[in-house]
Motif scaffolding. Structure first.
Motif, PDB file in Angstrom:
ATOM      1  N   GLU A   1      -4.926   2.132   2.288  1.00  0.00           N
ATOM      2  CA  GLU A   1      -5.263   1.056   3.031  1.00  0.00           C
ATOM      3  C   GLU A   1      -5.508   1.232   4.564  1.00  0.00           C
ATOM      4  O   GLU A   1      -6.380   0.916   5.221  1.00  0.00           O
ATOM      5  CB  GLU A   1      -3.935   0.002   2.971  1.00  0.00           C
ATOM      6  CG  GLU A   1      -3.881  -0.991   3.780  1.00  0.00           C
ATOM      7  CD  GLU A   1      -3.470  -1.122   5.203  1.00  0.00           C
ATOM      8  OE1 GLU A   1      -3.320  -2.248   5.728  1.00  0.00           O
ATOM      9  OE2 GLU A   1      -2.785  -0.097   5.983  1.00  0.00           O
ATOM     10  N   GLU A   2      -4.752   2.391   5.081  1.00  0.00           N
ATOM     11  CA  GLU A   2      -4.847   2.742   6.255  1.00  0.00           C
ATOM     12  C   GLU A   2      -6.163   3.374   6.917  1.00  0.00           C
ATOM     13  O   GLU A   2      -6.428   3.383   8.102  1.00  0.00           O
ATOM     14  CB  GLU A   2      -3.832   3.774   6.765  1.00  0.00           C
ATOM     15  CG  GLU A   2      -2.456   3.191   6.482  1.00  0.00           C
ATOM     16  CD  GLU A   2      -1.831   2.322   7.533  1.00  0.00           C
ATOM     17  OE1 GLU A   2      -2.410   2.221   8.517  1.00  0.00           O
ATOM     18  OE2 GLU A   2      -0.612   2.192   7.570  1.00  0.00           O
TER      19      GLU A   2
ATOM     20  N   ASP B   1       6.033   0.844   7.132  1.00  0.00           N
ATOM     21  CA  ASP B   1       4.510   0.787   6.897  1.00  0.00           C
ATOM     22  C   ASP B   1       4.229   1.871   6.146  1.00  0.00           C
ATOM     23  O   ASP B   1       3.851   2.982   6.367  1.00  0.00           O
ATOM     24  CB  ASP B   1       3.895   1.042   8.132  1.00  0.00           C
ATOM     25  CG  ASP B   1       2.392   0.735   8.030  1.00  0.00           C
ATOM     26  OD1 ASP B   1       1.924   0.375   7.089  1.00  0.00           O
ATOM     27  OD2 ASP B   1       1.608   1.047   9.026  1.00  0.00           O
ATOM     28  N   ASN B   2       4.371   1.664   4.612  1.00  0.00           N
ATOM     29  CA  ASN B   2       4.567   0.290   4.080  1.00  0.00           C
ATOM     30  C   ASN B   2       5.561   0.601   2.988  1.00  0.00           C
ATOM     31  O   ASN B   2       5.619  -0.209   2.005  1.00  0.00           O
ATOM     32  CB  ASN B   2       3.088  -0.460   3.583  1.00  0.00           C
ATOM     33  CG  ASN B   2       3.277  -1.663   3.483  1.00  0.00           C
ATOM     34  OD1 ASN B   2       4.230  -2.334   3.954  1.00  0.00           O
ATOM     35  ND2 ASN B   2       2.478  -2.351   2.779  1.00  0.00           N
TER      36      ASN B   2
ATOM     37  N   ASP C   1       3.146  -6.244   4.570  1.00  0.00           N
ATOM     38  CA  ASP C   1       3.004  -5.083   5.422  1.00  0.00           C
ATOM     39  C   ASP C   1       3.744  -4.919   6.473  1.00  0.00           C
ATOM     40  O   ASP C   1       3.903  -5.778   7.383  1.00  0.00           O
ATOM     41  CB  ASP C   1       1.402  -5.027   6.090  1.00  0.00           C
ATOM     42  CG  ASP C   1       0.745  -3.650   6.147  1.00  0.00           C
ATOM     43  OD1 ASP C   1       1.658  -2.816   6.208  1.00  0.00           O
ATOM     44  OD2 ASP C   1      -0.185  -3.394   5.974  1.00  0.00           O
TER      45      ASP C   1
ATOM     46  N   HIS D   1       0.920  -1.156  -0.031  1.00  0.00           N
ATOM     47  CA  HIS D   1       0.016  -0.127  -0.022  1.00  0.00           C
ATOM     48  C   HIS D   1       0.852   1.331   0.009  1.00  0.00           C
ATOM     49  O   HIS D   1       1.811   1.100   0.495  1.00  0.00           O
ATOM     50  CB  HIS D   1      -1.186  -0.031   1.070  1.00  0.00           C
ATOM     51  CG  HIS D   1      -0.510   0.091   2.495  1.00  0.00           C
ATOM     52  ND1 HIS D   1      -0.311   1.239   3.096  1.00  0.00           N
ATOM     53  CD2 HIS D   1      -0.260  -0.843   3.368  1.00  0.00           C
ATOM     54  CE1 HIS D   1       0.071   1.130   4.553  1.00  0.00           C
ATOM     55  NE2 HIS D   1       0.132  -0.055   4.730  1.00  0.00           N
TER      56      HIS D   1
END
Ligand SMILES: [Zn+2]
Length: 488
Positions: free
Chosen positions: A333-334, A301-302, A361, A280
């Motif tokens: 994504e987050e 991340d990431n 991840d 992501h």
């Protein structure tokens, strides 16, 4: 000579197929991983927050890397990009709250954890300590209530407690009151909520996000939930408080984007099938500073996985497998796995032809000798064959000691449910997530490029590539386990 050369060709083919070293392994270089990671986790991208131009800027950079590496565009309309719409709701700056005679400055004096479009002018019923309320007998119908948060029976050992504590309190004490018909809830902070105030309000400020048709597209009919500081308790205690408020929700859409590239397979039949690598783009943007730095760089991340995917792409471009390989770096994504939810429901290649998803991840931190795949043991395992390929790849290459405790349904973090393989696994596609686990810099400005363990990142990338090489060349696609059923 002719016989000899065809013999050599045949031998080479056999060696390539059965050798434990896939041909592109030397193209996965620690120097490239490091250079790419410093570029992507740079302050230039402002923490790549979804729903901002910073995420789009990072996605444009990733698309350009895909082009330079030699991937073919595999997004929409012959591009490297698949745009999708994020619906956002935030509290407008025009909103106003007054308790008794004092105007409360939003976010500083009062935080709005659940938005609503409402005008209030009403008394506030004080319920006291949340842990002492009998929700069976309390009469809150149509009333705005105030209560003091209490950490009793809430597990405080989870990661990111300051991001989650308000939600835990709301689930435990707020939802029962809403079910009893409360017209508004004011939580008075306890000590843990005070410690959480800064991080919690950063999340509240960003509001809600959703895809078209999702439950958070329209939040205008919800009940307001507010948080005040512990010092405001005296305003409510004698049960004469009133609240005047005008809360205004502003709703708008903003694009996010998946970055998508592919390498065609070499086998005339199997090239219609795809191995999918997943990462992501987004991190957490700009938030509360630590040591004067407010950029959440998202190096581990990431960016760690995105640069690993770029390295795997270099290997597959030079040495394609029998099957095609598609690389999808997801957006948003987050904010709720939106990019993977969107791609899995609007795939740019036939969904039935995606034979495996290898998601990563956070793969660049902690001890050099240990790592994790999620999806390794039931109920998260959906393909024993795929797991065996990953385990064999680990034995042949990095030889990590694998920690399976994080894959247990009773693990407090529930991490299996927190990354982009999930929507694909739910659709029955054999899926794994690679990770090197949490660390104290997770979701802070300290998740920086200089903190990455680059030799380990190289080993993790090798592992993802070695697994992918097996999947791309296997005679048959990894079989699905018959009884796969996630615990939630
Ligand atoms: Zn992540």
């Amino acid at each position: 000579m002719k016989i000899l050369s065809s013999l050599i060709t045949a031998l080479l083919t056999i060696t390539t197929l059965f050798s434990q070293t896939p041909p592109g392994l030397s193209l996965i270089r620690q120097e490239d991983l490091k250079k790419d990671l410093y570029a992507l986790a740079d302050a230039h991208f402002n923490g790549r927050s979804a729903g901002t131009t910073d995420e789009l800027k990072a996605a444009a950079w990733l698309g350009e890397q895909f082009r330079a590496i030699g991937l073919k565009p595999a997004g929409d309309d012959g591009t490297y990009f698949q745009f999708f719409n994020l619906w956002r709701n935030t509290i407008s700056a025009n909103s106003f709250v007054q308790i008794n005679n004092t105007v409360y400055t939003i976010w500083r004096d009062i935080a709005i954890s659940q938005m609503a479009n409402v005008s209030l002018n009403a008394p506030v019923l004080y319920l006291g300590d949340a842990a002492m309320i009998d929700t069976n007998t309390v009469d809150v119908k149509g009333k705005i209530v105030a209560l003091v948060a209490n950490k009793k029976d809430i597990n405080l050992d989870v990661s990111l407690l300051t991001w989650r504590y308000n939600r835990y309190i709301n689930t435990k004490y707020g939802l029962p009151l809403l079910r009893k018909g409360a017209a508004g809830i004011i939580f008075i902070a306890d000590a843990t909520a005070e410690q959480s105030w800064g991080d919690a309000t950063e999340n509240f400020k960003r509001g809600t996000y959703d895809l078209d048709g999702g439950p958070n597209v329209d939040v205008t009919s919800t009940i307001p939930i507010l948080w005040v500081h512990a010092t405001a308790k005296k305003e409510f205690e004698n049960n004469t408080a009133t609240i005047k408020a005008n809360l205004v929700v502003s709703k708008y859409s903003f694009p996010s984007v998946n970055v998508v590239g592919k390498v065609d397979g070499t086998d005339p039949k199997l090239k219609s099938e795809f191995l999918l690598y997943s990462g992501h783009t987004d991190a957490h943007g700009i938030r509360n500073a630590i040591n004067g730095d407010s950029i959440f760089y998202g190096a581990d991340d990431n960016a760690s996985v995105d640069v690993a995917m770029m390295a795997c792409a270099r290997a597959f471009v030079k040495y394609p497998g029998k099957r095609s390989v598609i690389f999808v770096i997801h957006g948003a994504e987050e904010r709720g796995l939106f990019g993977s939810r969107y791609f899995s429901s609007h795939p740019t290649v036939p969904l039935n032809n995606i034979v495996t998803v290898l998601n990563g991840d956070m793969i660049g931190r902690n001890n050099s000798d240990s790592a994790v795949i999620l999806g390794q043991i039931p109920p998260h395992r959906n393909s024993t064959e795929l797991v065996n390929m990953a385990l064999a790849a680990n034995k042949e290459g990095p030889k990590f000691i694998l920690d399976t405790t994080w894959d247990s349904p009773s693990h407090i973090e529930g991490w299996y449910f927190r990354s982009d393989h999930l929507p694909y696994a739910r659709l029955g596609i054999p899926s794994l997530m690679y990770t090197t686990l949490l660390h104290p810099d997770y979701h802070t400005p300290l998740d920086r490029a200089d903190k990455i363990n680059y030799p380990k990142l190289k080993k993790m990338t090798d592992w993802m590539y070695r697994t992918g090489w097996k999947v791309a060349n296997a005679a048959t696609r990894p079989a699905k386990d018959a009884n796969f059923k996630l615990e939630r």
